[in-house]
Write a protein that holds these residues in place. Structure first.
Motif, PDB file in Angstrom:
ATOM      1  N   CYS A   7       0.958 -13.857 -20.515  1.00 48.59           N
ATOM      2  CA  CYS A   7       1.986 -13.059 -21.208  1.00 48.59           C
ATOM      3  C   CYS A   7       1.346 -12.239 -22.321  1.00 48.59           C
ATOM      4  CB  CYS A   7       3.088 -13.960 -21.768  1.00 48.59           C
ATOM      5  SG  CYS A   7       4.268 -14.506 -20.512  1.00 48.59           S
ATOM      6  N   LYS A   8       0.373 -12.828 -22.998  1.00 57.45           N
ATOM      7  CA  LYS A   8      -0.318 -12.081 -24.062  1.00 57.45           C
ATOM      8  C   LYS A   8      -1.104 -10.908 -23.483  1.00 57.45           C
ATOM      9  CE  LYS A   8      -0.655 -15.697 -27.510  1.00 57.45           C
ATOM     10  NZ  LYS A   8      -1.449 -16.765 -28.106  1.00 57.45           N
ATOM     11  N   ILE A   9      -1.691 -11.097 -22.310  1.00 55.57           N
ATOM     12  CA  ILE A   9      -2.405  -9.984 -21.654  1.00 55.57           C
ATOM     13  C   ILE A   9      -1.412  -8.893 -21.267  1.00 55.57           C
ATOM     14  CG2 ILE A   9      -3.619  -9.366 -19.515  1.00 55.57           C
ATOM     15  CD1 ILE A   9      -5.234 -11.978 -19.855  1.00 55.57           C
ATOM     16  N   VAL A  10      -0.289  -9.281 -20.686  1.00 53.82           N
ATOM     17  CA  VAL A  10       0.737  -8.301 -20.289  1.00 53.82           C
ATOM     18  C   VAL A  10       1.214  -7.507 -21.505  1.00 53.82           C
ATOM     19  CG1 VAL A  10       3.111  -8.059 -19.413  1.00 53.82           C
ATOM     20  CG2 VAL A  10       1.498  -9.576 -18.231  1.00 53.82           C
ATOM     21  N   ALA A  11       1.362  -8.190 -22.640  1.00 49.90           N
ATOM     22  CA  ALA A  11       1.841  -7.536 -23.868  1.00 49.90           C
ATOM     23  C   ALA A  11       0.725  -6.820 -24.625  1.00 49.90           C
ATOM     24  CB  ALA A  11       2.497  -8.576 -24.769  1.00 49.90           C
ATOM     25  N   ARG A  12      -0.475  -6.845 -24.065  1.00 54.50           N
ATOM     26  CA  ARG A  12      -1.668  -6.229 -24.686  1.00 54.50           C
ATOM     27  C   ARG A  12      -1.963  -6.822 -26.071  1.00 54.50           C
ATOM     28  NH1 ARG A  12      -0.657  -4.038 -19.817  1.00 54.50           N
ATOM     29  NH2 ARG A  12      -1.894  -2.186 -19.319  1.00 54.50           N
ATOM     30  N   GLN A  13      -1.658  -8.110 -26.216  1.00 57.78           N
ATOM     31  CA  GLN A  13      -1.976  -8.797 -27.480  1.00 57.78           C
ATOM     32  C   GLN A  13      -3.380  -9.367 -27.460  1.00 57.78           C
ATOM     33  OE1 GLN A  13       1.235 -11.603 -27.623  1.00 57.78           O
ATOM     34  NE2 GLN A  13       2.705 -10.118 -28.415  1.00 57.78           N
ATOM     35  N   ILE A  14      -3.911  -9.626 -26.249  1.00 55.82           N
ATOM     36  CA  ILE A  14      -5.319 -10.001 -26.117  1.00 55.82           C
ATOM     37  C   ILE A  14      -5.936  -9.112 -25.044  1.00 55.82           C
ATOM     38  CG2 ILE A  14      -5.010 -12.396 -26.916  1.00 55.82           C
ATOM     39  CD1 ILE A  14      -5.258 -13.296 -24.016  1.00 55.82           C
ATOM     40  N   PRO A  15      -7.258  -8.910 -25.106  1.00 53.29           N
ATOM     41  CA  PRO A  15      -7.870  -7.945 -24.187  1.00 53.29           C
ATOM     42  C   PRO A  15      -7.964  -8.456 -22.757  1.00 53.29           C
ATOM     43  CG  PRO A  15      -9.520  -8.899 -25.663  1.00 53.29           C
ATOM     44  CD  PRO A  15      -8.203  -9.457 -26.088  1.00 53.29           C
ATOM     45  N   ALA A  16      -7.881  -7.520 -21.850  1.00 51.66           N
ATOM     46  CA  ALA A  16      -8.149  -7.797 -20.436  1.00 51.66           C
ATOM     47  C   ALA A  16      -8.609  -6.488 -19.820  1.00 51.66           C
ATOM     48  CB  ALA A  16      -6.896  -8.305 -19.730  1.00 51.66           C
ATOM     49  N   THR A  17      -9.296  -6.593 -18.702  1.00 51.77           N
ATOM     50  CA  THR A  17      -9.774  -5.406 -18.004  1.00 51.77           C
ATOM     51  C   THR A  17      -8.854  -5.161 -16.813  1.00 51.77           C
ATOM     52  OG1 THR A  17     -12.009  -5.865 -18.756  1.00 51.77           O
ATOM     53  CG2 THR A  17     -11.789  -4.359 -16.897  1.00 51.77           C
ATOM     54  N   VAL A  18      -7.960  -4.204 -17.007  1.00 48.88           N
ATOM     55  CA  VAL A  18      -6.870  -3.970 -16.054  1.00 48.88           C
ATOM     56  C   VAL A  18      -7.367  -3.101 -14.898  1.00 48.88           C
ATOM     57  CG1 VAL A  18      -4.613  -2.824 -15.799  1.00 48.88           C
ATOM     58  CG2 VAL A  18      -5.090  -4.263 -17.813  1.00 48.88           C
ATOM     59  N   VAL A  19      -6.959  -3.488 -13.672  1.00 51.13           N
ATOM     60  CA  VAL A  19      -7.295  -2.658 -12.507  1.00 51.13           C
ATOM     61  C   VAL A  19      -6.083  -1.958 -11.920  1.00 51.13           C
ATOM     62  CG1 VAL A  19      -9.429  -3.798 -11.808  1.00 51.13           C
ATOM     63  CG2 VAL A  19      -7.273  -4.675 -10.954  1.00 51.13           C
ATOM     64  N   PHE A  20      -4.894  -2.498 -12.163  1.00 52.60           N
ATOM     65  CA  PHE A  20      -3.688  -1.905 -11.569  1.00 52.60           C
ATOM     66  C   PHE A  20      -2.478  -2.408 -12.318  1.00 52.60           C
ATOM     67  CE2 PHE A  20      -0.015  -2.447  -8.729  1.00 52.60           C
ATOM     68  CZ  PHE A  20       0.145  -1.162  -8.246  1.00 52.60           C
ATOM     69  N   GLU A  21      -1.454  -1.544 -12.440  1.00 49.73           N
ATOM     70  CA  GLU A  21      -0.161  -2.049 -12.894  1.00 49.73           C
ATOM     71  C   GLU A  21       0.967  -1.204 -12.357  1.00 49.73           C
ATOM     72  OE1 GLU A  21      -0.466  -0.720 -17.478  1.00 49.73           O
ATOM     73  OE2 GLU A  21       1.225  -2.046 -17.115  1.00 49.73           O
ATOM     74  N   ASP A  22       2.104  -1.838 -12.164  1.00 49.15           N
ATOM     75  CA  ASP A  22       3.361  -1.137 -11.909  1.00 49.15           C
ATOM     76  C   ASP A  22       4.436  -1.843 -12.729  1.00 49.15           C
ATOM     77  OD1 ASP A  22       4.137  -3.391 -10.437  1.00 49.15           O
ATOM     78  OD2 ASP A  22       3.848  -2.444  -8.496  1.00 49.15           O
ATOM     79  N   GLU A  23       5.706  -1.615 -12.428  1.00 48.50           N
ATOM     80  CA  GLU A  23       6.773  -2.180 -13.257  1.00 48.50           C
ATOM     81  C   GLU A  23       6.751  -3.707 -13.262  1.00 48.50           C
ATOM     82  OE1 GLU A  23       8.296  -0.813  -9.935  1.00 48.50           O
ATOM     83  OE2 GLU A  23       6.810   0.616 -10.711  1.00 48.50           O
ATOM     84  N   ALA A  24       6.332  -4.298 -12.139  1.00 43.30           N
ATOM     85  CA  ALA A  24       6.480  -5.749 -11.973  1.00 43.30           C
ATOM     86  C   ALA A  24       5.178  -6.528 -12.057  1.00 43.30           C
ATOM     87  CB  ALA A  24       7.144  -6.032 -10.616  1.00 43.30           C
ATOM     88  N   VAL A  25       4.048  -5.838 -11.911  1.00 43.43           N
ATOM     89  CA  VAL A  25       2.770  -6.508 -11.674  1.00 43.43           C
ATOM     90  C   VAL A  25       1.686  -5.969 -12.597  1.00 43.43           C
ATOM     91  CG1 VAL A  25       0.903  -6.547  -9.939  1.00 43.43           C
ATOM     92  CG2 VAL A  25       3.253  -7.076  -9.255  1.00 43.43           C
ATOM     93  N   LEU A  26       0.834  -6.873 -13.063  1.00 40.59           N
ATOM     94  CA  LEU A  26      -0.393  -6.458 -13.752  1.00 40.59           C
ATOM     95  C   LEU A  26      -1.564  -7.146 -13.066  1.00 40.59           C
ATOM     96  CD1 LEU A  26      -1.419  -4.826 -16.293  1.00 40.59           C
ATOM     97  CD2 LEU A  26      -1.634  -7.043 -17.402  1.00 40.59           C
ATOM     98  N   ALA A  27      -2.580  -6.361 -12.697  1.00 38.62           N
ATOM     99  CA  ALA A  27      -3.785  -6.928 -12.087  1.00 38.62           C
ATOM    100  C   ALA A  27      -4.965  -6.668 -13.011  1.00 38.62           C
ATOM    101  CB  ALA A  27      -4.033  -6.302 -10.719  1.00 38.62           C
ATOM    102  N   PHE A  28      -5.776  -7.695 -13.198  1.00 44.38           N
ATOM    103  CA  PHE A  28      -6.909  -7.586 -14.125  1.00 44.38           C
ATOM    104  C   PHE A  28      -8.048  -8.463 -13.642  1.00 44.38           C
ATOM    105  CE2 PHE A  28      -5.732 -11.659 -16.054  1.00 44.38           C
ATOM    106  CZ  PHE A  28      -4.354 -11.713 -15.848  1.00 44.38           C
ATOM    107  N   MET A  29      -9.231  -8.208 -14.192  1.00 45.00           N
ATOM    108  CA  MET A  29     -10.410  -8.947 -13.765  1.00 45.00           C
ATOM    109  C   MET A  29     -10.357 -10.373 -14.294  1.00 45.00           C
ATOM    110  SD  MET A  29     -11.547  -6.551 -12.048  1.00 45.00           S
ATOM    111  CE  MET A  29     -12.969  -7.364 -11.304  1.00 45.00           C
TER     112      MET A  29
END
Ligand code: AMP
Ligand code: ZN
Length: 137
Positions: A7-29
């Motif tokens: 949830c923190k990654i989705v909210a951009r409160q902690i870092p992640a390396t994102v590869v894809f997102e849409d309204e429902a999904v976040l994909a990251f390394m």
């Protein structure tokens, strides 16, 4: 504030390396990288496991998994790719926010899932299937 790391990654409160997102999904390394290119596809909503997914979330994750799998295959010239998803501690789930692993594979890469085959008689398969069917209302 949520204690859930995804949830923190989705909210951009902690870092992640994102590869894809849409309204429902976040994909990251995946920070652990079992093999180079190992990615996670997570619901944006805090859904704990596969049992809690609604149909729209399930469809969105499945679409993203297929799309990112093709991207990984091309980007890493992957010989194979494992789609792995754990529900509950007994299944090895460590982050209790629904996610699917996409792991590019190569022969002899050392990633092993023990698969203790039982080969029961057909009558057992029929019994197991009937128990499941009765619950698919
Ligand atoms: P699972 O055992 O299926 O619940 O997998 C959880 C995965 O999340 C592990 O492969 C971890 O390496 C990965 N992970 C945990 N924290 C992070 C993070 N902050 N960023 C990216 N991946 C993470
Ligand atoms: Zn969460």
């Amino acid at each position: 504030m949520t204690e859930c790391v995804f949830c923190k990654i989705v909210a951009r409160q902690i870092p992640a390396t994102v590869v894809f997102e849409d309204e429902a999904v976040l994909a990251f390394m995946d920070i652990g990288q079992v093999n180079p290119g190992h990615a996670l596809v997570a619901c944006k909503a805090h859904v704990e496991n596969v049992y809690a997914l609604d149909d729209a979330q399930a469809a969105a994750v499945a679409r993203a998994v297929a799309r990112i799998a093709r991207g990984i295959r091309e980007a890493f010239a992957a010989e194979g790719l494992s789609v792995y998803q754990a529900n509950g501690k007994a299944a090895g789930q460590t982050v209790m926010h629904y996610h699917v692993h996409l792991v590019p594979r190569a022969e002899g890469d050392g990633m092993n899932l023990t698969w203790p085959v039982k080969n029961p008689p057909r009558a057992k398969l029929e019994e197991y299937a009937a128990r499941i069917r009765a619950r698919l209302a």
